[in-house]
Design a protein around this motif. Sequence first.
Motif, mmCIF file in Angstrom:
data_model
loop_
_atom_site.group_PDB
_atom_site.id
_atom_site.type_symbol
_atom_site.label_atom_id
_atom_site.label_comp_id
_atom_site.label_asym_id
_atom_site.label_seq_id
_atom_site.Cartn_x
_atom_site.Cartn_y
_atom_site.Cartn_z
ATOM 1 N N LEU A 1 8.358 -18.834 -39.161
ATOM 2 C CA LEU A 1 7.560 -20.053 -39.219
ATOM 3 C C LEU A 1 7.072 -20.448 -37.826
ATOM 4 O O LEU A 1 5.895 -20.779 -37.637
ATOM 5 C CB LEU A 1 8.376 -21.190 -39.836
ATOM 6 C CG LEU A 1 7.699 -22.548 -39.932
ATOM 7 C CD1 LEU A 1 6.458 -22.470 -40.822
ATOM 8 C CD2 LEU A 1 8.661 -23.587 -40.450
ATOM 9 N N LEU A 2 7.957 -20.404 -36.848
ATOM 10 C CA LEU A 2 7.567 -20.737 -35.479
ATOM 11 C C LEU A 2 6.518 -19.768 -34.939
ATOM 12 O O LEU A 2 5.580 -20.184 -34.258
ATOM 13 C CB LEU A 2 8.797 -20.763 -34.573
ATOM 14 C CG LEU A 2 9.777 -21.911 -34.824
ATOM 15 C CD1 LEU A 2 11.024 -21.743 -33.958
ATOM 16 C CD2 LEU A 2 9.129 -23.258 -34.594
ATOM 17 N N THR A 3 6.664 -18.484 -35.250
ATOM 18 C CA THR A 3 5.683 -17.487 -34.813
ATOM 19 C C THR A 3 4.312 -17.772 -35.434
ATOM 20 O O THR A 3 3.292 -17.724 -34.750
ATOM 21 C CB THR A 3 6.152 -16.068 -35.189
ATOM 22 O OG1 THR A 3 7.393 -15.810 -34.533
ATOM 23 C CG2 THR A 3 5.141 -15.023 -34.799
ATOM 24 N N ALA A 4 4.299 -18.096 -36.718
ATOM 25 C CA ALA A 4 3.036 -18.404 -37.395
ATOM 26 C C ALA A 4 2.389 -19.656 -36.799
ATOM 27 O O ALA A 4 1.170 -19.698 -36.607
ATOM 28 C CB ALA A 4 3.281 -18.593 -38.891
ATOM 29 N N MET A 5 3.193 -20.656 -36.491
ATOM 30 C CA MET A 5 2.661 -21.882 -35.899
ATOM 31 C C MET A 5 2.098 -21.611 -34.507
ATOM 32 O O MET A 5 1.047 -22.148 -34.148
ATOM 33 C CB MET A 5 3.749 -22.953 -35.838
ATOM 34 C CG MET A 5 4.118 -23.493 -37.203
ATOM 35 S SD MET A 5 5.540 -24.617 -37.171
ATOM 36 C CE MET A 5 4.934 -25.937 -36.167
ATOM 37 N N LEU A 6 2.757 -20.774 -33.734
ATOM 38 C CA LEU A 6 2.273 -20.436 -32.399
ATOM 39 C C LEU A 6 0.950 -19.678 -32.477
ATOM 40 O O LEU A 6 0.017 -19.972 -31.736
ATOM 41 C CB LEU A 6 3.311 -19.607 -31.650
ATOM 42 C CG LEU A 6 2.930 -19.176 -30.236
ATOM 43 C CD1 LEU A 6 2.699 -20.385 -29.352
ATOM 44 C CD2 LEU A 6 4.008 -18.286 -29.640
ATOM 45 N N LYS A 7 0.846 -18.729 -33.410
ATOM 46 C CA LYS A 7 -0.399 -17.981 -33.581
ATOM 47 C C LYS A 7 -1.539 -18.917 -33.981
ATOM 48 O O LYS A 7 -2.661 -18.785 -33.491
ATOM 49 C CB LYS A 7 -0.231 -16.883 -34.631
ATOM 50 C CG LYS A 7 0.558 -15.705 -34.146
ATOM 51 C CD LYS A 7 0.662 -14.642 -35.230
ATOM 52 C CE LYS A 7 1.460 -13.461 -34.757
ATOM 53 N NZ LYS A 7 1.579 -12.427 -35.796
ATOM 54 N N LEU A 8 -1.255 -19.836 -34.878
ATOM 55 C CA LEU A 8 -2.275 -20.797 -35.311
ATOM 56 C C LEU A 8 -2.728 -21.653 -34.140
ATOM 57 O O LEU A 8 -3.928 -21.887 -33.957
ATOM 58 C CB LEU A 8 -1.724 -21.677 -36.432
ATOM 59 C CG LEU A 8 -2.673 -22.712 -37.009
ATOM 60 C CD1 LEU A 8 -3.887 -22.040 -37.649
ATOM 61 C CD2 LEU A 8 -1.952 -23.572 -38.028
ATOM 62 N N HIS A 9 -1.783 -22.111 -33.332
ATOM 63 C CA HIS A 9 -2.116 -22.925 -32.156
ATOM 64 C C HIS A 9 -2.979 -22.134 -31.175
ATOM 65 O O HIS A 9 -3.987 -22.641 -30.669
ATOM 66 C CB HIS A 9 -0.838 -23.406 -31.476
ATOM 67 C CG HIS A 9 -1.083 -24.109 -30.180
ATOM 68 N ND1 HIS A 9 -1.612 -25.383 -30.105
ATOM 69 C CD2 HIS A 9 -0.896 -23.707 -28.906
ATOM 70 C CE1 HIS A 9 -1.731 -25.722 -28.839
ATOM 71 N NE2 HIS A 9 -1.296 -24.728 -28.083
ATOM 72 N N GLU A 10 -2.599 -20.878 -30.905
ATOM 73 C CA GLU A 10 -3.360 -20.045 -29.965
ATOM 74 C C GLU A 10 -4.771 -19.783 -30.488
ATOM 75 O O GLU A 10 -5.737 -19.807 -29.730
ATOM 76 C CB GLU A 10 -2.625 -18.730 -29.716
ATOM 77 C CG GLU A 10 -1.363 -18.902 -28.901
ATOM 78 C CD GLU A 10 -0.530 -17.626 -28.814
ATOM 79 O OE1 GLU A 10 -0.828 -16.649 -29.533
ATOM 80 O OE2 GLU A 10 0.420 -17.618 -28.026
ATOM 81 N N ARG A 11 -4.870 -19.527 -31.772
ATOM 82 C CA ARG A 11 -6.179 -19.259 -32.378
ATOM 83 C C ARG A 11 -7.078 -20.495 -32.285
ATOM 84 O O ARG A 11 -8.249 -20.412 -31.915
ATOM 85 C CB ARG A 11 -5.962 -18.863 -33.830
ATOM 86 C CG ARG A 11 -7.189 -18.433 -34.550
ATOM 87 C CD ARG A 11 -6.774 -17.842 -35.868
ATOM 88 N NE ARG A 11 -7.835 -17.899 -36.796
ATOM 89 C CZ ARG A 11 -7.689 -18.012 -38.092
ATOM 90 N NH1 ARG A 11 -6.501 -18.055 -38.612
ATOM 91 N NH2 ARG A 11 -8.713 -18.039 -38.879
ATOM 92 N N ARG A 12 -6.510 -21.647 -32.593
ATOM 93 C CA ARG A 12 -7.278 -22.888 -32.533
ATOM 94 C C ARG A 12 -7.715 -23.186 -31.100
ATOM 95 O O ARG A 12 -8.844 -23.624 -30.873
ATOM 96 C CB ARG A 12 -6.431 -24.026 -33.080
ATOM 97 C CG ARG A 12 -7.202 -25.258 -33.435
ATOM 98 C CD ARG A 12 -6.454 -25.954 -34.552
ATOM 99 N NE ARG A 12 -7.076 -27.031 -35.211
ATOM 100 C CZ ARG A 12 -8.183 -27.022 -35.913
ATOM 101 N NH1 ARG A 12 -8.884 -25.943 -35.987
ATOM 102 N NH2 ARG A 12 -8.627 -28.067 -36.530
ATOM 103 N N LYS A 13 -6.833 -22.936 -30.150
ATOM 104 C CA LYS A 13 -7.169 -23.170 -28.745
ATOM 105 C C LYS A 13 -8.303 -22.248 -28.306
ATOM 106 O O LYS A 13 -9.242 -22.683 -27.626
ATOM 107 C CB LYS A 13 -5.933 -22.932 -27.883
ATOM 108 C CG LYS A 13 -6.135 -23.259 -26.433
ATOM 109 C CD LYS A 13 -4.850 -23.077 -25.648
ATOM 110 C CE LYS A 13 -5.096 -23.296 -24.175
ATOM 111 N NZ LYS A 13 -3.892 -23.090 -23.381
#
Length: 84
Positions: free
Chosen positions: A26-38
């Motif tokens: 879950l944390l990995t998915a959230m980090l990827k989403l954050h990086e993609r959005r950034k």
Amino acid sequence: MTAIDHETILEEGRSLFRIKQGIANLLTAMLKLHERRKALEELSRLDDHLLRDMGLNPQDFRDAMAGRRTSILFEPIRTSNDWN
């Protein structure tokens, strides 16, 4: 005196491992989403002409940020009709 049930201990350990793995996923998915959005936010700040020179339609970033999957960022093969 209580006998130690090794199978119960092993199953509890496996359950704990699955919980920890789920949290890590879950944390990995959230980090990827954050990086993609950034990355999308940074690209969306570029000049429209520069984006077109790179082969990207400025609307793609607005679509991507809004979660619409019609963007070239989600469908990289585009026909000439898509530019109109």
